[in-house]
Design a protein around this motif. Sequence first.
Motif, PDB file in Angstrom:
ATOM      1  N   GLY A 161     -94.781 -50.756  12.189  1.00 52.74           N
ATOM      2  CA  GLY A 161     -93.789 -49.464  12.361  1.00 52.74           C
ATOM      3  C   GLY A 161     -92.832 -49.398  13.610  1.00 52.74           C
ATOM      4  N   LEU A 162     -91.711 -48.856  13.500  1.00 54.86           N
ATOM      5  CA  LEU A 162     -90.576 -49.030  14.443  1.00 54.86           C
ATOM      6  C   LEU A 162     -90.729 -47.640  15.661  1.00 54.86           C
ATOM      7  CD1 LEU A 162     -87.580 -49.779  12.315  1.00 54.86           C
ATOM      8  CD2 LEU A 162     -89.020 -51.381  13.626  1.00 54.86           C
ATOM      9  N   LEU A 163     -91.874 -46.910  15.430  1.00 57.13           N
ATOM     10  CA  LEU A 163     -92.105 -45.721  16.192  1.00 57.13           C
ATOM     11  C   LEU A 163     -92.788 -46.154  17.437  1.00 57.13           C
ATOM     12  CD1 LEU A 163     -93.045 -42.896  13.470  1.00 57.13           C
ATOM     13  CD2 LEU A 163     -90.560 -43.358  14.967  1.00 57.13           C
ATOM     14  N   GLY A 164     -93.305 -47.253  17.486  1.00 54.50           N
ATOM     15  CA  GLY A 164     -94.315 -47.675  18.507  1.00 54.50           C
ATOM     16  C   GLY A 164     -95.275 -48.967  18.282  1.00 54.50           C
ATOM     17  N   PRO A 165     -95.878 -49.608  19.158  1.00 60.62           N
ATOM     18  CA  PRO A 165     -96.416 -50.795  18.952  1.00 60.62           C
ATOM     19  C   PRO A 165     -97.707 -50.362  17.989  1.00 60.62           C
ATOM     20  CG  PRO A 165     -96.619 -50.317  21.240  1.00 60.62           C
ATOM     21  CD  PRO A 165     -95.664 -49.159  20.628  1.00 60.62           C
ATOM     22  N   ALA A 166     -98.378 -49.276  18.161  1.00 56.72           N
ATOM     23  CA  ALA A 166     -99.661 -48.897  17.335  1.00 56.72           C
ATOM     24  C   ALA A 166     -99.166 -48.580  16.070  1.00 56.72           C
ATOM     25  CB  ALA A 166    -100.201 -47.957  18.377  1.00 56.72           C
ATOM     26  N   TRP A 167     -98.081 -48.221  15.454  1.00 63.98           N
ATOM     27  CA  TRP A 167     -97.787 -47.805  14.138  1.00 63.98           C
ATOM     28  C   TRP A 167     -97.733 -49.079  13.205  1.00 63.98           C
ATOM     29  CZ3 TRP A 167     -97.160 -42.902  12.738  1.00 63.98           C
ATOM     30  CH2 TRP A 167     -97.017 -41.948  13.823  1.00 63.98           C
ATOM     31  N   VAL A 168     -98.401 -48.840  11.897  1.00 63.14           N
ATOM     32  CA  VAL A 168     -98.146 -49.714  10.900  1.00 63.14           C
ATOM     33  C   VAL A 168     -97.691 -48.949   9.641  1.00 63.14           C
ATOM     34  CG1 VAL A 168     -99.824 -51.400  11.649  1.00 63.14           C
ATOM     35  CG2 VAL A 168    -100.570 -49.525  10.264  1.00 63.14           C
ATOM     36  N   ASN A 169     -97.173 -49.517   8.889  1.00 65.01           N
ATOM     37  CA  ASN A 169     -96.385 -48.859   7.504  1.00 65.01           C
ATOM     38  C   ASN A 169     -97.016 -49.697   6.419  1.00 65.01           C
ATOM     39  OD1 ASN A 169     -95.295 -46.756   9.114  1.00 65.01           O
ATOM     40  ND2 ASN A 169     -93.254 -48.150   9.088  1.00 65.01           N
ATOM     41  N   PHE A 170     -97.436 -48.929   5.228  1.00 63.52           N
ATOM     42  CA  PHE A 170     -97.802 -49.771   4.230  1.00 63.52           C
ATOM     43  C   PHE A 170     -97.755 -48.708   2.861  1.00 63.52           C
ATOM     44  CE2 PHE A 170    -101.887 -48.711   5.728  1.00 63.52           C
ATOM     45  CZ  PHE A 170    -102.711 -48.310   4.614  1.00 63.52           C
TER      46      PHE A 170
END
Length: 331
Positions: free
Chosen positions: A296-305
């Motif tokens: 994710g582009l919101l921060g290093p702990a974000w993932v998108n799927f």
Amino acid sequence: MTESNRELVILGVGSAPFDALLEILEERNTVTPAQLKLVVGDEVEADPQVFANRSIAVTPLDEFTFSADQVLLLLSGGDTASAAVTKAEEAGAWVVDAAGISRGDDSVALIHPLLNAAALQTVERRVVAVPGAGAAMIAEALYPLKSQLKSVDVVLNQPVSALGKASVDAAAAQTARLFNGQEPEADEVTGQRLAFNHLSSAEALLESGHSVSELALVLELRRLLGESIAFDATINTASVFHGQLANLSAQLENPVELSKVRGLLTNGARLEMRERPSAQDAVGSENTLVGRLRSGLLGPAWVNFCAASDNLRKDVAINCVQIVHLLLKTH
């Protein structure tokens, strides 16, 4: 009482998942024609239904007698469903609510057959609920990350069949009229055109701006995955008959390498990795398709799927059949 003497009673003839449910019951030999009973509201007329090449009569609820060796499966709600639950509970039968009439009742356990079926051993009542199709799919997709989830933003693109059989018929009629150069009438359920459209919401909005279905989705996800996880949800309706797709943006407790997230999802029960999952690919499958995994582009702990599945066959029919099988066999 032997398993062969147990009976499955279904309320919801003609509902959106009814045909898929009968197919799964027959494919898995869950019940014989003699063990299957169909009931309807007293004001409803329904023709006999075919199951395993046998004709099954449909009985009005007021003429039906429940017993303790039965499991009642609700595919449709309303006053008839409430009356059926009362009669079934009084007789000592199990009730499986796949219509959402027990939503918000904490005395009714929410059971996903892959995630918490063991809870059937300790339920307060002989009434259990099955999560809605969207919650069932999303919970499966997120479950491998459960211990690391901090918050999740869900955008669920549901198909017309999520609104019920009447809306499926309305969308088909609207499509036919549009192809013939005629202006279609609006769907009675949503007040909007379903064919060749994409609805931001298929139902009225609450003061918060959410719909009841969105809040129900959040409630079910928290019950399945944990009260400590923050959820927000948007449900819109796509102009397709079957198959759902959700975009998930998950904030983890700590940054995790994408390769590790991919490994967890790859090993998840009933999950199938695809580069670009689609609702069409998912229809007919017994797996939840997951893919488009990215940081994710919101921060290093974000993932998108994203996740996609067959909302009727997999997330309603198969889940119901698995729970019914457990109740008939061991309870």
